[in-house]
Design a protein around this motif. Structure first.
Motif, PDB file in Angstrom:
ATOM      1  N   PRO A 213       2.179   5.656  -9.436  1.00  0.00           N
ATOM      2  CA  PRO A 213       2.640   4.338  -9.818  1.00  0.00           C
ATOM      3  C   PRO A 213       2.085   3.826 -10.919  1.00  0.00           C
ATOM      4  CG  PRO A 213       0.348   4.832  -8.766  1.00  0.00           C
ATOM      5  CD  PRO A 213       0.497   5.488  -8.649  1.00  0.00           C
TER       6      PRO A 213
ATOM      7  N   ASP B  97       6.480  -1.748 -12.336  1.00  0.00           N
ATOM      8  CA  ASP B  97       7.580  -1.507 -11.657  1.00  0.00           C
ATOM      9  C   ASP B  97       8.164  -0.805 -10.370  1.00  0.00           C
ATOM     10  OD1 ASP B  97       8.493  -2.906 -13.554  1.00  0.00           O
ATOM     11  OD2 ASP B  97       9.241  -1.159 -14.687  1.00  0.00           O
ATOM     12  N   TRP B  98       7.375   0.147  -9.560  1.00  0.00           N
ATOM     13  CA  TRP B  98       7.508   1.178  -8.680  1.00  0.00           C
ATOM     14  C   TRP B  98       6.764   0.284  -7.459  1.00  0.00           C
ATOM     15  CZ3 TRP B  98       3.367   1.605  -5.496  1.00  0.00           C
ATOM     16  CH2 TRP B  98       3.780   2.436  -4.123  1.00  0.00           C
ATOM     17  N   LYS B  99       5.698  -0.572  -7.996  1.00  0.00           N
ATOM     18  CA  LYS B  99       5.534  -1.703  -6.405  1.00  0.00           C
ATOM     19  C   LYS B  99       6.436  -2.525  -6.331  1.00  0.00           C
ATOM     20  CE  LYS B  99       1.180  -3.590  -5.120  1.00  0.00           C
ATOM     21  NZ  LYS B  99       0.105  -4.815  -5.466  1.00  0.00           N
TER      22      LYS B  99
ATOM     23  N   LEU C 130       2.873  10.454  -6.215  1.00  0.00           N
ATOM     24  CA  LEU C 130       3.235   9.676  -6.549  1.00  0.00           C
ATOM     25  C   LEU C 130       2.517   9.310  -7.967  1.00  0.00           C
ATOM     26  CD1 LEU C 130       4.758   7.425  -6.318  1.00  0.00           C
ATOM     27  CD2 LEU C 130       3.178   6.474  -4.875  1.00  0.00           C
TER      28      LEU C 130
ATOM     29  N   PHE D 292      -2.176   4.714  -4.561  1.00  0.00           N
ATOM     30  CA  PHE D 292      -1.637   5.007  -4.298  1.00  0.00           C
ATOM     31  C   PHE D 292      -0.804   5.903  -4.759  1.00  0.00           C
ATOM     32  CE2 PHE D 292      -0.420   0.402  -4.892  1.00  0.00           C
ATOM     33  CZ  PHE D 292       0.133  -0.426  -3.196  1.00  0.00           C
TER      34      PHE D 292
ATOM     35  N   TRP E 185       1.530  -6.328  -8.780  1.00  0.00           N
ATOM     36  CA  TRP E 185       0.835  -5.191  -9.428  1.00  0.00           C
ATOM     37  C   TRP E 185      -0.812  -5.893  -9.688  1.00  0.00           C
ATOM     38  CZ3 TRP E 185       1.054   0.147  -8.533  1.00  0.00           C
ATOM     39  CH2 TRP E 185      -0.972   0.918  -8.544  1.00  0.00           C
TER      40      TRP E 185
ATOM     41  N   GLU F 209       9.156  -2.339  -7.183  1.00  0.00           N
ATOM     42  CA  GLU F 209      10.501  -2.280  -5.637  1.00  0.00           C
ATOM     43  C   GLU F 209      10.329  -1.606  -4.668  1.00  0.00           C
ATOM     44  OE1 GLU F 209      13.899   1.278  -6.130  1.00  0.00           O
ATOM     45  OE2 GLU F 209      12.797   0.373  -7.757  1.00  0.00           O
ATOM     46  N   ARG F 210       8.940  -1.296  -4.128  1.00  0.00           N
ATOM     47  CA  ARG F 210       8.645  -0.779  -2.800  1.00  0.00           C
ATOM     48  C   ARG F 210       8.569  -1.456  -1.870  1.00  0.00           C
ATOM     49  NH1 ARG F 210       7.640   0.924   1.423  1.00  0.00           N
ATOM     50  NH2 ARG F 210       7.125   2.786   1.868  1.00  0.00           N
ATOM     51  N   TYR F 211       7.534  -2.772  -2.413  1.00  0.00           N
ATOM     52  CA  TYR F 211       7.012  -3.204  -1.193  1.00  0.00           C
ATOM     53  C   TYR F 211       7.277  -5.104  -1.623  1.00  0.00           C
ATOM     54  CZ  TYR F 211       3.573  -0.096  -0.106  1.00  0.00           C
ATOM     55  OH  TYR F 211       3.662   1.159   0.335  1.00  0.00           O
TER      56      TYR F 211
END
Length: 645
Positions: A424, A427-429, A422, A451, A437, A431-433
């Motif tokens: 991080p 955008d990932w955070k 991963l 992460f 950020w 979408e994931r949570y």
């Protein structure tokens, strides 16, 4: 004597009856004649074919599976001839009686017989079912001697997969096993080879990924059988096409040494050629014996592997994703230099902590490092310096540089269960949570925590790219043309930035205050550059501190930090890159760096190195260690010298 009298009208009636009967007989005879003509002349080919099908049996001939070799031609996966007994239900008459007779000869258990009968019930009557595998010559002789009384029973020679190096290549090569219903479905359900007794297919890793190449193509055998179905003679044979041999880039001596060096630990090590991407060693410890799986592993053996807390069935090289810890500082250093966020001589003051967003982030050195430059921060792994770099660079640029170095990406390798790790991003955070950020996320990421996750393979790729400045991609298959090198694209990194990071990594191992100085190499021309890392698994709680828990050594094994180290060597002209992970090993400098040094020395010396390669104050201890390793590894041969020339 009176002469009998006849009725003059009866003669015509008799003549008509005779004609009618004669006509009927002629009609029947004509019909029979026509039918016989059709059967014997017009349809002769059809009936001849039907007769041949009753007399001739067509059998598939399994192809020899392709071998797997190391870079020097040592056989890592081979085939050995073995004897097996099979039964065909439609030829056996009374299968239970026949199997009872076979049971007496081979000493089969009642459970064995039940399993065979159950399998016969699930298969077509013409499909051979395996009764016993790997029987002895004496048992084969007994079966052959009693063949007339055992209809439907055959004793055949088959090739069985064998792994001569046992545990050394279990994760890398994988193993074969009997085809199950899912395997048949995956082959579109129409591959008759999969139903053959004793036929195996790849289950994991290279054996599975390269199944199409390794399997080969079936041959065909035509045999004449009698009314009882017993083979009388062979009529025609189309030989099978053997599977292709595969040659790996792996050095079996280096692989063997790596596993010996990792013995007793839950760990992984990767060695990669920085010039052409050849994977020279991919070791995950502990490991297992793939030979146990070929004909089905026992429940006892499998449960022991499954329940082992060191997880021998897991390939930690590509399946284990861990926080990389301070190893990630190489990426952040390059991002800061490339973005002109820091100058070569600029210093940052480290008092041992920094306040960011109302939260205190500590350096690993509680008293701080004072004023320190980038080179010094790499050398001493100063957290506060990289906290400041993270604030300047930002997560977007750090994410981009880490991606360029291979983090968050699955390498294109024929191995099972490869993790992507991963890398991080904002955008990932989101979408994931579903949350934004935060600056604290960037600070954690700057020291490889939070992460961020990476596999030992990804860390080896990172080290190779930093060492060469090129977009190194790993490969497991040796090219057909000798001396072939991959033309990797230049990463476009500033030579000055790379040189500064190289200098800092060289200092890590060789400078007076380097975090891995105790693992330096003193042999001329073999200097190692590297970066230590430790990734936190659990924090020591306040209650534990009150109870006297002060260090990693005071914690249970499974709560200690993971130890990591990446390196390349020789530092001046890199040839190989190395990554080592020791699960719950504590500090990277203590647990992982010494292993990496030994791997580098083994490679550069073509075997166990001379004790003079180690610092003078370590030679007594290392002499004992080398003697123990010498007893644990395979004897070296001429192959080890070939890789140097």
């Amino acid at each position: 004597m009176t002469k009998p009298q006849t009725d003059p009208k009866a003669h015509p009636r008799l003549t008509r009856r005779s004609m009618i009967l004669g006509g009927a007989q002629l009609t029947v005879a004509g019909a029979l004649g026509l039918r016989m003509h059709r059967m014997q002349i017009d349809e002769a080919d059809t009936y001849r074919m039907m007769a041949e099908e009753n007399r001739i049996s067509m059998q598939l001939v399994a192809p020899p599976r392709g071998r797997i070799l190391d870079r020097f031609g040592a056989v890592l996966a081979d085939n050995r001839p073995t004897y097996q007994v099979t039964i065909v239900r439609e030829r056996a008459g009374d299968p239970q009686k026949v199997l009872a007779d076979v049971q007496t000869i081979l000493g089969l258990s009642d459970d064995d017989l039940k399993q065979i009968l159950d399998e016969m019930a699930d298969r077509s009557s013409f499909v051979p079912i395996t009764v016993a595998r790997d029987i002895t010559w004496d048992e084969l002789s007994q079966i052959s001697l009693n063949a007339p009384a055992l209809p439907g029973i055959s004793a055949d020679v088959v090739l069985q997969r064998v792994y001569p190096f046992g545990t050394d290549f279990a994760h890398l090569i994988g193993y074969v096993g009997r085809a199950n219903a899912q395997d048949v479905a995956d082959n579109d359900g129409n591959n008759a080879l999969l139903a053959m007794p004793g036929f195996h297919i790849g289950k994991i890793s290279i054996e599975k990924a390269q199944e199409a190449s390794l399997r080969g193509k079936a041959g065909r055998l035509s045999v004449e059988v009698n009314a009882a179905g017993r083979v009388m003679q062979s009529l025609d044979r189309v030989p099978p096409v053997p599977g292709a041999d595969l040659q790996l880039t792996i050095d079996h001596h280096l692989q063997n040494f790596a596993l010996a060096r990792l013995a007793g630990q839950s760990a992984a090590a990767v060695v990669i050629d920085v010039q052409n991407g050849d994977l020279l060693a991919c070791a995950s410890a502990p490991t297992f014996d793939p030979n146990l799986f070929v004909d089905g592993i026992s429940s006892k053996d499998y449960n022991a592997l499954r329940d082992d807390p060191y997880r021998p069935l897991s390939d930690k090289v590509v399946q284990g994703a861990y926080p990389p810890g301070s190893v990630l500082k190489m990426s952040l250093a390059l991002a800061a230099l490339e973005g002109a966020e820091v100058g070569p001589e600029e210093t940052v003051y480290c008092p041992g902590f920094v306040e960011i967003g109302g939260r205190r982030f500590h350096c690993w050195k509680r008293g701080g490092h004072g004023h320190i430059s980038l080179r010094g921060a790499l050398r001493e792994s100063c957290d506060v310096f990289f906290y400041e770099m993270a604030r300047r660079v930002g997560i977007d640029n750090l994410h981009a540089m880490s991606a360029r170095l291979g983090l968050g990406q699955r390498p294109d390798l024929p191995l099972s269960g490869i993790a992507s790790g991963l890398n991080p991003s904002r955008d990932w955070k989101l979408e994931r949570y579903g949350t934004e950020w935060l600056i604290g996320d960037t600070i954690n990421a700057s020291i490889g925590q939070g992460f961020v996750l990476a596999t030992p393979m990804q860390l080896a790729i990172m080290a190779a790219r930093v060492a060469s400045g090129k977009n190194v991609e790993p490969r497991l298959f040796k090219p057909q043309m000798a001396g072939d090198t991959q033309n990797f694209e230049d990463m476009g990194l500033s030579p000055a930035a790379l040189a500064l990071v190289h200098a800092g990594m060289t200092d890590v191992v060789n400078a007076a205050r380097g975090t891995a100085r105790s693992s330096r190499i003193v042999a001329e021309g073999q200097t190692m550059a590297g970066k230590t890392g430790s990734s936190q698994v659990f924090s020591i709680t306040a209650a534990e501190r009150a109870a006297g828990v002060r260090s990693q050594a005071d914690l249970p094994w499974n709560r200690r930090d993971h130890a990591l180290f990446t390196a390349f060597a020789p530092a001046a002209q890199p040839r190989i890159a190395v990554s080592v992970l020791v699960e719950h090993g504590g500090g990277g400098s203590l647990a992982a760096a010494p292993i990496a040094r030994d791997l580098v020395l083994f490679y550069l010396n073509g075997g166990l190195p001379p004790v003079e390669a180690y610092p003078a104050d370590q030679r007594g201890r290392m002499q004992t260690s080398l003697e123990e390793l010498s007893a644990a590894i395979l004897p070296t041969d001429g192959h080890t010298q070939k890789r140097r020339t």
